[in-house]
Design a protein around this motif. Structure first.
Motif, PDB file in Angstrom:
ATOM      1  N   CYS A  10       2.837  -3.347   0.410  1.00  0.00           N
ATOM      2  CA  CYS A  10       1.812  -4.372   0.195  1.00  0.00           C
ATOM      3  C   CYS A  10       2.447  -5.726  -0.112  1.00  0.00           C
ATOM      4  O   CYS A  10       3.373  -5.822  -0.916  1.00  0.00           O
ATOM      5  N   ILE A  11       1.912  -6.759   0.556  1.00  0.00           N
ATOM      6  CA  ILE A  11       2.401  -8.119   0.319  1.00  0.00           C
ATOM      7  C   ILE A  11       1.322  -8.971  -0.364  1.00  0.00           C
ATOM      8  O   ILE A  11       1.458 -10.187  -0.457  1.00  0.00           O
ATOM      9  N   ALA A  13      -1.763  -9.718   0.543  1.00  0.00           N
ATOM     10  CA  ALA A  13      -2.546 -10.621   1.390  1.00  0.00           C
ATOM     11  C   ALA A  13      -4.023 -10.593   1.034  1.00  0.00           C
ATOM     12  O   ALA A  13      -4.738 -11.567   1.263  1.00  0.00           O
ATOM     13  N   GLY A  14      -4.500  -9.483   0.514  1.00  0.00           N
ATOM     14  CA  GLY A  14      -5.860  -9.434  -0.024  1.00  0.00           C
ATOM     15  C   GLY A  14      -6.957  -9.139   0.977  1.00  0.00           C
ATOM     16  O   GLY A  14      -8.129  -9.147   0.614  1.00  0.00           O
ATOM     17  N   LEU A  15      -6.611  -8.883   2.216  1.00  0.00           N
ATOM     18  CA  LEU A  15      -7.655  -8.631   3.212  1.00  0.00           C
ATOM     19  C   LEU A  15      -8.427  -7.353   2.898  1.00  0.00           C
ATOM     20  O   LEU A  15      -9.618  -7.259   3.151  1.00  0.00           O
ATOM     21  N   CYS A  16      -7.744  -6.386   2.335  1.00  0.00           N
ATOM     22  CA  CYS A  16      -8.437  -5.137   1.984  1.00  0.00           C
ATOM     23  C   CYS A  16      -9.448  -5.395   0.872  1.00  0.00           C
ATOM     24  O   CYS A  16     -10.550  -4.844   0.889  1.00  0.00           O
ATOM     25  N   HIS A  26      -6.912  -6.320  -6.641  1.00  0.00           N
ATOM     26  CA  HIS A  26      -5.542  -6.751  -6.910  1.00  0.00           C
ATOM     27  C   HIS A  26      -5.209  -6.453  -8.365  1.00  0.00           C
ATOM     28  O   HIS A  26      -6.034  -6.691  -9.251  1.00  0.00           O
ATOM     29  N   VAL A  32      -2.092  -4.468  -4.207  1.00  0.00           N
ATOM     30  CA  VAL A  32      -3.302  -3.662  -4.067  1.00  0.00           C
ATOM     31  C   VAL A  32      -3.348  -2.539  -5.100  1.00  0.00           C
ATOM     32  O   VAL A  32      -2.336  -1.920  -5.430  1.00  0.00           O
ATOM     33  N   CYS A  54      -4.809  -5.058   7.528  1.00  0.00           N
ATOM     34  CA  CYS A  54      -3.673  -5.156   6.605  1.00  0.00           C
ATOM     35  C   CYS A  54      -2.397  -5.528   7.360  1.00  0.00           C
ATOM     36  O   CYS A  54      -1.929  -4.770   8.202  1.00  0.00           O
TER      37      CYS A  54
HETATM   38  S1  SF4 Z   1      -4.435  -6.026   2.976  1.00  0.00           S
HETATM   39 FE1  SF4 Z   1      -4.366  -5.037   0.953  1.00  0.00          FE
HETATM   40  S2  SF4 Z   1      -2.791  -3.435   1.127  1.00  0.00           S
HETATM   41 FE2  SF4 Z   1      -2.531  -4.822   2.845  1.00  0.00          FE
HETATM   42  S3  SF4 Z   1      -1.000  -6.288   2.161  1.00  0.00           S
HETATM   43 FE3  SF4 Z   1      -3.005  -7.167   1.712  1.00  0.00          FE
HETATM   44  S4  SF4 Z   1      -3.464  -6.574  -0.396  1.00  0.00           S
HETATM   45 FE4  SF4 Z   1      -1.787  -5.266   0.350  1.00  0.00          FE
END
Ligand code: SF4
Length: 69
Positions: A10-11, A13-16, A26, A32, A54
């Motif tokens: 996980c980086i 990014a927050g899309l999930c 988060h 995540v 993701c």
């Molecule tokens: S989409 Fe969720 S699991 Fe994927 S990198 Fe972003 S925060 Fe992490």
């Protein structure tokens, strides 16, 4: 249905979190955290989308996993 997240990938990014806020959040490190590892089946579409979006390919969705309750 079972959803797991690989926090080593996980980086943050927050899309999930945006796609399925009932299931993901988060943590204090910005990574995540899975709130509900065995989410309701009605969320499958959202979880599939989150998995596709993701950028780190950190999410694994197992729709064959039996619900424990
Ligand atoms: S989409 Fe969720 S699991 Fe994927 S990198 Fe972003 S925060 Fe992490």
């Amino acid at each position: 249905m079972l959803i797991t997240a690989d926090r080593d990938r996980c980086i943050g990014a927050g899309l999930c979190v945006l796609t399925a806020p009932e299931v993901f959040e988060h943590d204090d490190d910005g990574l995540v955290h899975v709130l509900e590892q065995e989410p309701d089946a009605r969320l499958e579409k959202d979880l599939r989308l989150a998995q596709q979006l993701c950028p780190a390919h950190a999410l694994t969705l197992d729709t064959a996993a039996p619900h424990s309750t």
